[in-house]
Write an enzyme that holds these catalytic residues in place. Structure first.
Site, PDB file in Angstrom:
ATOM      1  N   GLY A  45       1.200  -1.279 -15.908  1.00 13.05           N
ATOM      2  CA  GLY A  45       2.187  -2.186 -15.255  1.00 13.05           C
ATOM      3  C   GLY A  45       2.050  -2.212 -13.876  1.00 13.05           C
ATOM      4  N   GLY A  46       2.850  -2.132 -12.978  1.00 10.31           N
ATOM      5  CA  GLY A  46       2.920  -1.902 -11.699  1.00 10.31           C
ATOM      6  C   GLY A  46       2.554  -3.279 -10.937  1.00 10.31           C
ATOM      7  CB  THR A  47       1.669  -4.105  -7.417  1.00 12.66           C
ATOM      8  OG1 THR A  47       2.774  -3.908  -6.835  1.00 12.66           O
ATOM      9  CG2 THR A  47       1.086  -5.449  -6.785  1.00 12.66           C
TER      10      THR A  47
ATOM     11  CE  LYS B 169       0.657  -5.680   7.946  1.00 10.98           C
ATOM     12  NZ  LYS B 169      -0.020  -4.899   7.066  1.00 10.98           N
TER      13      LYS B 169
ATOM     14  CG  LEU C 292      -3.894   2.503  -7.527  1.00 10.64           C
ATOM     15  CD1 LEU C 292      -2.867   3.745  -7.692  1.00 10.64           C
ATOM     16  CD2 LEU C 292      -4.477   3.112  -6.338  1.00 10.64           C
TER      17      LEU C 292
END
Length: 519
Positions: A13-15, A83, A344
């Site tokens: 999962g995660g981003t 940003k 990653l």
């Protein structure tokens, strides 16, 4: 080989995982009852999201729009802020007598406001001694004044100035989960992967889990983080370390709560150089995310944490400091057989220019655009994907290394070792040698998907070494006159911009209360 590719399983999962699942589901119209495609995501309920990277690029605005997420919803649910730039503090040289130096890498690129490149005219002195970022845009002044890039009446994802976001990575994954499963047709499976089964030809056939049994698919997307469970471990694609080029391999991080809801927020990422690395400082609506990225060969974790504590200041003794190890480098292939790694599991570079989420987006764009119709064409598409992302990651390495090579700091072996020619990629050496004699040209950037364009390089070159630039080539007299007028116009425009734009915090508070006006 003629098998249709219809079942996609995202592992992790995660981003990376949820952005991949959501983007592909939207692009392949999975929610349509007549769609032949099915997307599932399996993630462990026991592994927390790392959530270190919280900076993004302006590309995220189009990604969110594509997913059907309103800007108000995104800002509210992700504690997000705007940003507009990265501000590099003390990178040119170590501070002297308490005097700090800084320069900006803006998101407001010259091409957005200039009909021609202003670089040569600035280098020729037509803007006087005004720093490059201030000469070509008002955005640096906007950041210094703590202003937002837009107004409450500005439509979703539009701005008076170009911008991206700072976000809470954990909350962003939660939002993507909600959208992917509730609106885009993604099936969410919570289970731990216990095995990987293969076909006789070496393709992945299925993953076994402890709670959901065997999960079969035609295409697997590996978003399992540093462990790279599918691409790295099962398919045995080697990892190429880049620790001989990029030395930072550790980080210590902390979350600093705001004292109240009116605490002013920087609308840029602050990157402050340290003796053996640098500190990021990102302001969200509810807290600051800060972290010290450093080289374990040049300092130790105790010293690094002390540096971060000193940066944060007194009154925060109860903060929880987490120490992280980072594998700097990338897989030799990113797509092998019927498995593509995103996030990653594919690669990691230090977060100096916030490239991580952007390259997740870029991978999603390419997989969706080149989605294989059947297994027969998959290897060709995988080859194109590998060539493209191998080049993209090398470009990222060059750009990050550029910051260190140009620095005038000499207060630690870390900075001196970064200038050692043996640690500088040949591709960057060639550019730097060329730029000793002439300014950058668009012909120096011929790759179709350059992650960092000529304008980005110019911000770093002109910001780090303003007194060491080569002479500009012959200048067009007519354009020189127009350049002078534009430089002057930008300086006078600041008064109007300063009165038109709200403070960053004030705008975010209004978004929380009422949201942006309908477009």
């Amino acid at each position: 080989m003629n098998q249709s590719i219809q079942r996609i399983l995202v592992v992790g999962g995660g981003t990376a995982g949820w952005l991949s699942a959501a983007y592909l589901a939207k692009s392949l119209r999975v929610a349509d009852p007549n769609s032949p495609y099915r997307i599932s995501l399996v993630e462990s309920p026991d592994i927390p999201t790392i959530g270190v990277g919280e900076g993004t690029w302006p590309t995220l605005r189009n990604t969110l729009r594509h997913l059907g997420i309103s800007e108000t919803r995104f800002l509210r649910q992700c504690c997000a802020s705007f940003k507009q730039a990265s501000k590099f503090i003390d990178w040119q040289q170590s501070p002297k007598n308490g005097q700090h130096n800084h320069y900006y890498h803006l998101f407001d690129l010259p091409g957005m406001h200039w009909p021609f490149s202003p670089a040569g005219y600035w280098a020729a002195g037509l803007a006087g001694d005004t720093p490059y970022a201030d000469a070509i845009s008002v955005q640096a002044k906007v950041c210094e004044a703590g202003l937002a890039p837009k107004q409450i009446t500005t439509p979703d994802y539009q701005g008076l100035l170009n911008y991206a976001y700072h976000l809470d990575a954990g909350k962003f994954a939660e939002l993507l989960t909600e959208v992917a499963t509730g609106e885009l047709g993604v099936t969410h499976i919570q289970a731990n992967v216990t095995e990987v089964q293969k076909h006789n030809n070496g393709d992945i056939a299925a993953v076994g889990t402890d709670r959901a049994g065997l999960l079969e698919a035609d295409l697997f997307i590996d978003c399992t983080g540093f462990q790279s469970l599918l691409l790295g471990q099962s398919l045995e694609v080697p990892f190429k370390s880049l620790s001989d080029v990029l030395f930072t391999d550790r980080a210590v991080v902390a979350q600093v709560p705001h004292t109240n809801e009116d605490t002013e927020l920087a609308s840029c990422t602050l990157s402050t150089a340290q003796q053996a690395g640098w500190i990021w400082d990102i302001g969200l609506t509810n807290r600051r995310g800060v972290g010290h990225v450093y080289s374990s060969n040049h300092t130790d974790k105790t010293t690094a944490e002390e540096s971060l504590r000193r940066y944060i200041g007194s009154g925060h003794d109860a903060l929880n400091y987490r120490h992280l190890s980072m594998q700097v480098g990338h897989r030799e292939k990113f797509w092998h057989r019927n498995c593509v790694a995103i996030g990653l599991s594919a690669a990691f570079m230090e977060p100096l220019e916030a490239s991580a989420i952007f390259l997740i987006e870029a991978a999603c764009y390419m997989v969706a655009d080149q989605f294989p119709k059947n297994r027969q064409v998959m290897d060709t598409i995988a080859g194109q994907f590998n060539d493209s992302f191998r080049t993209r990651w090398q470009k990222v390495v060059d750009f990050i290394k550029l910051h260190y090579v140009l620095s005038g700091r000499t207060d630690n072996a870390f900075w001196l070792d970064n200038k050692d020619p043996s640690s500088i990629p040949d591709s960057l050496k060639q550019k730097l040698e060329l730029w000793r004699h002439q300014l950058p040209s668009r012909y120096d950037f011929s790759f179709a998907f350059e992650p960092f364009t000529q304008e980005s390089y110019e911000f770093i070159l002109f910001g780090m070494t303003p007194g060491k630039l080569p002479e500009a080539g012959p200048l067009d007299p007519d354009l020189a006159s127009r350049a002078r007028e534009q430089f002057e116009r930008i300086q006078t425009a600041w008064t109007q911009v300063n009165s038109d734009l709200p403070s960053h915090r004030a705008l975010l508070n209004r978004v929380q209360q009422q949201g942006f006006y309908p477009s």
